[in-house]
Motif scaffolding. Structure first.
Motif, short mmCIF file in Angstrom:
data_model
loop_
_atom_site.label_atom_id
_atom_site.label_comp_id
_atom_site.label_asym_id
_atom_site.label_seq_id
_atom_site.Cartn_x
_atom_site.Cartn_y
_atom_site.Cartn_z
N LEU A 34 0.93 -1.13 -0.09
CA LEU A 34 -0.25 0.00 -0.04
C LEU A 34 0.74 1.20 -0.19
O LEU A 34 1.69 1.28 0.65
N GLU A 35 0.38 2.31 -0.89
CA GLU A 35 1.26 3.70 -0.71
C GLU A 35 0.44 4.94 -0.51
O GLU A 35 0.80 5.88 -0.11
N THR A 36 -0.93 4.62 -0.56
CA THR A 36 -1.94 5.70 -0.39
C THR A 36 -3.17 5.29 0.26
O THR A 36 -3.73 4.23 0.04
N LEU A 37 -3.56 5.94 1.41
CA LEU A 37 -4.70 5.92 2.35
C LEU A 37 -5.72 6.78 2.03
O LEU A 37 -5.36 7.87 2.12
N LEU A 38 -6.99 6.38 1.73
CA LEU A 38 -7.83 7.35 1.61
C LEU A 38 -9.07 7.29 2.52
O LEU A 38 -9.62 5.96 2.71
N VAL A 39 -9.47 8.22 3.15
CA VAL A 39 -10.46 7.70 4.35
C VAL A 39 -11.73 8.43 4.00
O VAL A 39 -11.60 9.72 3.81
N HIS A 40 -12.90 8.01 4.04
CA HIS A 40 -14.28 8.77 3.93
C HIS A 40 -14.33 9.70 5.16
O HIS A 40 -14.05 9.48 6.15
N ALA A 41 -14.70 11.03 4.59
CA ALA A 41 -14.93 12.05 5.83
C ALA A 41 -15.66 11.63 7.01
O ALA A 41 -15.37 12.04 8.25
N ASP A 42 -16.79 10.59 6.85
CA ASP A 42 -17.43 10.32 7.93
C ASP A 42 -17.03 9.34 8.91
O ASP A 42 -17.04 9.13 10.05
N ALA A 43 -15.77 8.70 8.30
CA ALA A 43 -15.10 7.73 8.97
C ALA A 43 -13.96 8.21 9.75
O ALA A 43 -13.44 7.71 10.83
N ALA A 44 -13.54 9.43 9.38
CA ALA A 44 -12.23 9.90 9.70
C ALA A 44 -12.18 10.34 11.19
O ALA A 44 -11.14 10.03 11.76
N ASP A 65 -16.53 11.55 -0.24
CA ASP A 65 -17.37 10.37 -0.66
C ASP A 65 -16.86 9.62 -1.44
O ASP A 65 -15.70 9.52 -1.70
N LEU A 66 -17.40 8.41 -1.96
CA LEU A 66 -16.90 7.52 -2.65
C LEU A 66 -16.44 7.94 -4.20
O LEU A 66 -15.48 7.67 -4.61
N ASP A 67 -17.32 8.97 -4.75
CA ASP A 67 -17.03 9.66 -5.77
C ASP A 67 -15.81 10.42 -5.81
O ASP A 67 -14.84 10.29 -6.66
N ALA A 68 -15.32 10.96 -4.79
CA ALA A 68 -14.18 11.46 -4.55
C ALA A 68 -12.87 10.59 -4.55
O ALA A 68 -11.93 10.84 -4.95
N ALA A 69 -13.34 9.39 -3.79
CA ALA A 69 -12.36 8.66 -3.84
C ALA A 69 -11.90 8.02 -5.10
O ALA A 69 -10.76 8.00 -5.64
N LEU A 70 -13.04 7.82 -6.12
CA LEU A 70 -12.76 7.14 -7.25
C LEU A 70 -12.20 8.25 -8.20
O LEU A 70 -11.18 7.74 -9.13
N ASP A 71 -12.42 9.64 -8.13
CA ASP A 71 -11.47 10.81 -9.03
C ASP A 71 -10.28 10.64 -8.48
O ASP A 71 -9.33 10.69 -9.48
N HIS A 72 -9.98 10.55 -7.19
CA HIS A 72 -8.43 10.43 -6.78
C HIS A 72 -7.62 9.25 -7.23
O HIS A 72 -6.62 9.50 -7.83
N ILE A 73 -8.55 8.15 -7.24
CA ILE A 73 -7.65 6.84 -7.74
C ILE A 73 -7.28 7.00 -9.38
O ILE A 73 -6.36 6.75 -9.88
N ARG A 74 -8.34 7.53 -10.01
CA ARG A 74 -8.13 7.84 -11.61
C ARG A 74 -7.16 8.69 -11.66
O ARG A 74 -6.28 8.37 -12.69
N ALA A 75 -7.06 9.88 -10.77
CA ALA A 75 -5.88 10.67 -11.28
C ALA A 75 -4.81 9.95 -10.76
O ALA A 75 -3.37 10.41 -11.70
N HIS A 76 -4.32 9.25 -9.89
CA HIS A 76 -3.29 8.75 -9.23
C HIS A 76 -2.74 7.41 -9.43
O HIS A 76 -1.44 7.02 -9.43
N SER A 77 -3.92 6.48 -9.78
CA SER A 77 -3.28 5.15 -9.98
C SER A 77 -2.47 4.58 -10.72
O SER A 77 -2.40 5.09 -12.06
N THR A 78 -1.32 3.68 -10.75
CA THR A 78 -0.63 3.07 -11.77
C THR A 78 -1.17 1.89 -12.38
O THR A 78 -0.82 1.06 -13.11
N GLY A 79 -2.59 1.51 -11.78
CA GLY A 79 -3.42 0.46 -12.62
C GLY A 79 -3.03 -0.78 -12.18
O GLY A 79 -3.07 -1.85 -12.59
N HIS A 80 -2.25 -0.95 -10.75
CA HIS A 80 -1.90 -2.20 -10.22
C HIS A 80 -2.92 -2.96 -9.37
O HIS A 80 -3.48 -3.69 -9.53
N SER A 81 -3.04 -2.28 -8.20
CA SER A 81 -4.21 -3.13 -7.31
C SER A 81 -4.85 -1.87 -6.22
O SER A 81 -4.05 -1.21 -5.76
#
Length: 413
Positions: A256-266, A321-337
Motif C-alpha cells: 500500500l502507498e496511499t490511504l484514503l478515508v471517507h470524511a464520515d469515518a475519519a 465520498d466514494l465519488d471523490a475516492a474514485l476520482d483520486h484513484i483515477r488521477a493517481h493510480s498506476t493500475g496495479h491494485s
C-alpha cells in the motif's frame, strides 16, 4: 560473445524447447535446482563480492538486503525451481476449439513466445525464478540483470546452464546478458531475434524500456496502490488490512502507498490508524486535514500522491465520498491494485466496476495480488497493461497462441 550471437543462440535453443516434453523440461528444472545447491559456496562467494562493492558505494541498507543471498535464500530459489516442475505445462493446452459445419476442425492452442528478454534490477533470486519460468513455458531466456548483482548472476547462471545441459536440453536456453547501456539498447532493438521484453524494476527502468523498445514489451508496472476506507467500513478490519498492506513487506509493488478515508469515518478511524502506523514505524504524509489529526503527520506535497515509496512511508487524504475516492484513484493510480474496505454492497460493486486496475480488492489486503497467493505458482511479475496479460503473469501468460486448422481436403467455395 556479442549480444547478436547470444540472441541467435537463444533462438536456436527456443526451437528445441518449443517441442520439448513436459518430462524433459521438468527434469531440467530439477537438475537446475540441484546444480544451484551444489554451487552454493561459489554463489555465496560471488554474492559477497557484490555486497562488498555495494557497501563501498554507500548503497542503502534496504537495497543491500534485496541483493544479499544466504543459504536459506538459495534453498528457496532451488525450491522454487522444483515447484515449477510440479506445475502443469501450459504448452499445447487448447484454449478453445470447434468443428465447422463443413467438417474443418479449428483449435487455438498455447505455444511459447520463443526468446524472452528480461531486464531487471538488483535481486539475484529473480535470475533463477525467471530462468525457470521461461524454461517451463518453453521459452529461451536472455537475462539482463543489474551491474550491482553481476558476480552473483554469473555464478547462478553458470549453475543453471550446467543443470539444463545435464538434462539434455540446450544450455543456451538460459543466458546472462552482460555489458553497458549499449547492450540494453541492442536488446530493445533486436526485433526478430527477441520476441518479447519484460522489464522488472522501478518506474525509471520500466519507462525507459516501454518508450525505447522496438521489441514488444509486457509492462510489469509500478504499484501506487490505494486503500479506501468507506463510511460503512468495519474499523477493526480496516486497520488490520491497512497495517498488513503497508508494513508486511513495504518494498514490493503490491504494498500500500496511499490511504484514503471517507470524511464520515475519519474522526473515529484516523486517530486509531495514525497511532498504529506510528507504532509500526510508518511516516504518514498527509493533506492539511490529515495533519490536523496528529503532529506526527508530515505535510504531503502534491506529487507524493503519485509516489511509489517502497518504504515505510504512506500518503494519506480525507475524501468527502466514494465519488471523490474514485476520482483520486483515477488521477493517481498506476493500475496495479486498488482496495476498498466497506460493508456497503452497492459501494463495493461501484468500486469494483469503476476502478481501472489489474486487481480490485474488496475487504482484502493488496498483498494477495501475487501469483503464488492466487494459486498460480510462480510468476514473472504483475502486468499493468491491457494487452495479452494483466495481473500476475504465471506460466500461461508466458505463452502466446496459434490456430491449428485440420480438414480432410475441404476447399472454400
Amino acid at each position: 560473445m556479442s549480444f547478436t550471437d547470444q540472441a541467435r543462440a537463444a533462438k536456436n535453443a527456443s526451437r528445441r524447447l518449443a517441442t520439448a516434453s513436459r518430462a524433459a523440461k521438468d527434469a531440467a528444472l530439477n537438475a537446475m535446482a540441484e546444480a544451484l545447491l551444489a554451487d552454493q559456496d561459489a554463489v555465496l562467494a560471488a554474492n559477497a563480492a557484490d555486497i562488498a562493492r555495494a557497501e563501498q558505494a554507500g548503497t542503502p541498507a534496504s537495497l543491500i538486503d534485496r541483493l544479499r543471498l544466504t543459504p536459506d535464500r538459495i534453498a528457496g530459489m532451488a525450491d522454487g525451481l522444483r515447484q515449477l516442475a510440479g506445475l502443469a505445462d501450459p504448452v499445447g493446452d487448447v484454449v478453445r476449439g470447434w468443428t465447422n459445419a463443413n467438417g474443418v476442425r479449428v483449435r487455438q492452442v498455447r505455444v511459447p513466445f520463443g526468446v524472452v528478454g528480461i531486464i531487471y534490477e538488483a535481486r539475484p533470486n529473480v535470475t533463477a525464478d525467471a530462468a525457470g519460468i521461461c524454461l517451463k513455458s518453453g521459452n529461451a531466456a536472455l537475462l539482463r540483470g543489474s551491474s550491482s548483482a553481476l558476480e552473483s548472476n554469473r555464478a547462478i547462471i553458470a549453475a543453471l546452464r550446467r543443470g539444463v545441459e545435464s538434462a539434455g536440453l540446450p544450455a543456451d536456453a538460459v543466458q546472462l546478458v552482460e555489458g553497458g547501456r549499449e547492450v540494453t539498447a541492442e536488446m530493445m532493438a533486436a526485433r526478430g531475434l527477441v520476441d518479447v521484453l519484460i522489464p522488472r524494476g522501478g518506474a525509471g527502468l520500466i519507462n525507459a524500456v516501454v518508450e525505447g523498445s522496438k521489441v514488444p514489451v509486457i509492462e510489469t508496472g509500478t504499484g501506487n496502490c490505494h486503500l479506501f476506507v468507506d463510511a460503512s467500513a468495519d474499523h477493526d478490519q480496516a486497520l488490520a488490512l491497512l497495517l498488513n498492506a503497508k508494513t508486511q513487506r513495504p518494498s514490493v509493488c503490491n504494498a500500500l502507498e496511499t490511504l484514503l478515508v471517507h470524511a464520515d469515518a475519519a474522526p473515529t478511524f484516523l486517530p486509531r490508524a495514525l497511532e498504529a502506523l506510528a507504532d509500526a514505524g510508518v511516516t504518514v504524509h498527509g493533506t492539511p486535514a490529515v495533519v490536523a489529526y496528529s503532529d506526527a503527520v508530515v505535510p504531503a506535497t502534491e506529487d507524493e500522491f503519485d509516489a511509489e515509496y517502497l518504504s515505510l512511508d504512506l500518503a494519506c487524504a480525507i475524501v468527502p465520498d466514494l465519488d471523490a475516492a474514485l476520482d483520486h484513484i483515477r488521477a493517481h493510480s498506476t493500475g496495479h491494485s486498488e482496495t476498498i474496505v466497506t460493508a456497503d454492497l452497492a459501494a463495493a460493486e461501484r468500486f469494483a466496476a469503476e476502478v481501472d486496475a489489474a486487481a480490485v480488492l474488496v475487504n482484502a489486503s493488496s498483498r494477495f495480488v501475487d501469483g503464488g497467493e492466487f494459486g498460480f505458482g510462480a510468476e514473472i511479475g504483475i502486468s499493468t497493461q491491457k494487452l495479452h496479460a494483466r495481473g500476475p503473469m504465471a506460466l500461461p501468460e508466458m505463452t502466446s497462441t496459434k490456430y491449428l486448422v485440420t480438414g480432410s481436403g475441404q476447399t472454400r467455395p
